[in-house]
Write a protein that holds these residues in place. Structure first.
Motif, PDB file in Angstrom:
ATOM      1  N   GLU A 102       1.810  -7.174  -2.160  1.00  0.00           N
ATOM      2  CA  GLU A 102       0.700  -6.480  -1.520  1.00  0.00           C
ATOM      3  C   GLU A 102       1.222  -5.785  -0.277  1.00  0.00           C
ATOM      4  O   GLU A 102       1.900  -6.404   0.544  1.00  0.00           O
ATOM      5  CB  GLU A 102      -0.408  -7.453  -1.136  1.00  0.00           C
ATOM      6  N   VAL A 103       0.931  -4.498  -0.163  1.00  0.00           N
ATOM      7  CA  VAL A 103       1.271  -3.736   1.031  1.00  0.00           C
ATOM      8  C   VAL A 103       0.024  -2.966   1.442  1.00  0.00           C
ATOM      9  O   VAL A 103      -0.843  -2.668   0.618  1.00  0.00           O
ATOM     10  CB  VAL A 103       2.461  -2.770   0.804  1.00  0.00           C
ATOM     11  N   SER A 104      -0.060  -2.660   2.734  1.00  0.00           N
ATOM     12  CA  SER A 104      -1.234  -1.934   3.208  1.00  0.00           C
ATOM     13  C   SER A 104      -0.854  -1.024   4.359  1.00  0.00           C
ATOM     14  O   SER A 104       0.193  -1.181   4.982  1.00  0.00           O
ATOM     15  CB  SER A 104      -2.331  -2.912   3.637  1.00  0.00           C
ATOM     16  N   GLY A 105      -1.736  -0.077   4.629  1.00  0.00           N
ATOM     17  CA  GLY A 105      -1.531   0.839   5.730  1.00  0.00           C
ATOM     18  C   GLY A 105      -2.861   1.375   6.209  1.00  0.00           C
ATOM     19  O   GLY A 105      -3.804   1.521   5.434  1.00  0.00           O
ATOM     20  N   ARG A 134       9.924  -4.628  -2.505  1.00  0.00           N
ATOM     21  CA  ARG A 134       8.966  -4.612  -1.394  1.00  0.00           C
ATOM     22  C   ARG A 134       9.275  -3.461  -0.427  1.00  0.00           C
ATOM     23  O   ARG A 134       8.372  -2.745   0.004  1.00  0.00           O
ATOM     24  CB  ARG A 134       8.936  -5.923  -0.631  1.00  0.00           C
ATOM     25  N   ALA A 135      10.530  -3.275  -0.101  1.00  0.00           N
ATOM     26  CA  ALA A 135      10.912  -2.180   0.803  1.00  0.00           C
ATOM     27  C   ALA A 135      10.511  -0.834   0.219  1.00  0.00           C
ATOM     28  O   ALA A 135      10.029   0.053   0.935  1.00  0.00           O
ATOM     29  CB  ALA A 135      12.406  -2.222   1.091  1.00  0.00           C
ATOM     30  N   LEU A 143       8.002  -0.330  -1.905  1.00  0.00           N
ATOM     31  CA  LEU A 143       6.543  -0.249  -1.811  1.00  0.00           C
ATOM     32  C   LEU A 143       6.102   0.108  -0.394  1.00  0.00           C
ATOM     33  O   LEU A 143       5.178   0.910  -0.212  1.00  0.00           O
ATOM     34  CB  LEU A 143       5.901  -1.575  -2.228  1.00  0.00           C
ATOM     35  N   GLU A 144       6.738  -0.488   0.602  1.00  0.00           N
ATOM     36  CA  GLU A 144       6.369  -0.213   1.994  1.00  0.00           C
ATOM     37  C   GLU A 144       6.654   1.236   2.368  1.00  0.00           C
ATOM     38  O   GLU A 144       5.851   1.877   3.046  1.00  0.00           O
ATOM     39  CB  GLU A 144       7.089  -1.182   2.928  1.00  0.00           C
ATOM     40  N   GLU A 145       7.779   1.780   1.923  1.00  0.00           N
ATOM     41  CA  GLU A 145       8.104   3.177   2.195  1.00  0.00           C
ATOM     42  C   GLU A 145       7.105   4.105   1.495  1.00  0.00           C
ATOM     43  O   GLU A 145       6.635   5.092   2.077  1.00  0.00           O
ATOM     44  CB  GLU A 145       9.531   3.506   1.759  1.00  0.00           C
ATOM     45  N   MET A 169       4.076   3.379   0.773  1.00  0.00           N
ATOM     46  CA  MET A 169       2.808   3.258   1.493  1.00  0.00           C
ATOM     47  C   MET A 169       2.820   4.137   2.744  1.00  0.00           C
ATOM     48  O   MET A 169       1.836   4.827   3.039  1.00  0.00           O
ATOM     49  CB  MET A 169       2.525   1.803   1.858  1.00  0.00           C
ATOM     50  N   ARG A 170       3.912   4.136   3.492  1.00  0.00           N
ATOM     51  CA  ARG A 170       4.005   4.992   4.682  1.00  0.00           C
ATOM     52  C   ARG A 170       3.815   6.463   4.311  1.00  0.00           C
ATOM     53  O   ARG A 170       3.107   7.203   4.996  1.00  0.00           O
ATOM     54  CB  ARG A 170       5.340   4.780   5.393  1.00  0.00           C
TER      55      ARG A 170
END
Length: 107
Positions: free
Chosen positions: A6-9, A91-92, A94-96, A98-99
């Motif tokens: 799960e990632v969010s922004g 995960r990294a 997914l986070e990128e 998301m940004r």
């Protein structure tokens, strides 16, 4: 269905504007996609194990975009880990992503 990631922004824009941008090219629900504009959810699934879900929620600074990845394999639910090289670096990634999506949705 097991939550894997799960990632969010936070999108710094009014939630109504973000919802409009998010659903511009979402299409309609089908055999491998759920599009629920009222609930602010787009889900898509494929292959034998993957379900991705984007949801939009109110936030004091605008809108909170949440992306979840689920393992939906009915059998061999351990196999996605091997097929995806133990999800090393996932995960990294997914986070990128998301940004980038937050920037895009901010207009």
């Amino acid at each position: 269905m097991k939550l894997l990631f799960e990632v969010s922004g936070v999108v710094h824009a009014p939630i109504e504007d973000v919802r409009e941008r998010m659903f511009t090219d979402a299409g309609v629900s089908g055999s491998h996609r759920l599009v629920d504009r009222d609930q602010g959810v787009i889900a898509y699934w494929g292959n034998w194990w993957y379900r991705g879900e984007d949801s939009l929620h109110p936030h004091p600074e605008g809108a909170l975009l949440v992306h979840r990845v689920y393992n939906i394999a009915k059998q061999g639910n351990w196999a996605p880990y091997l097929a995806n090289k133990l999800f090393i670096g996932y995960r990294a990634q997914l986070e990128e992503t998301m940004r980038q999506r937050v920037k895009q949705l901010e207009g």
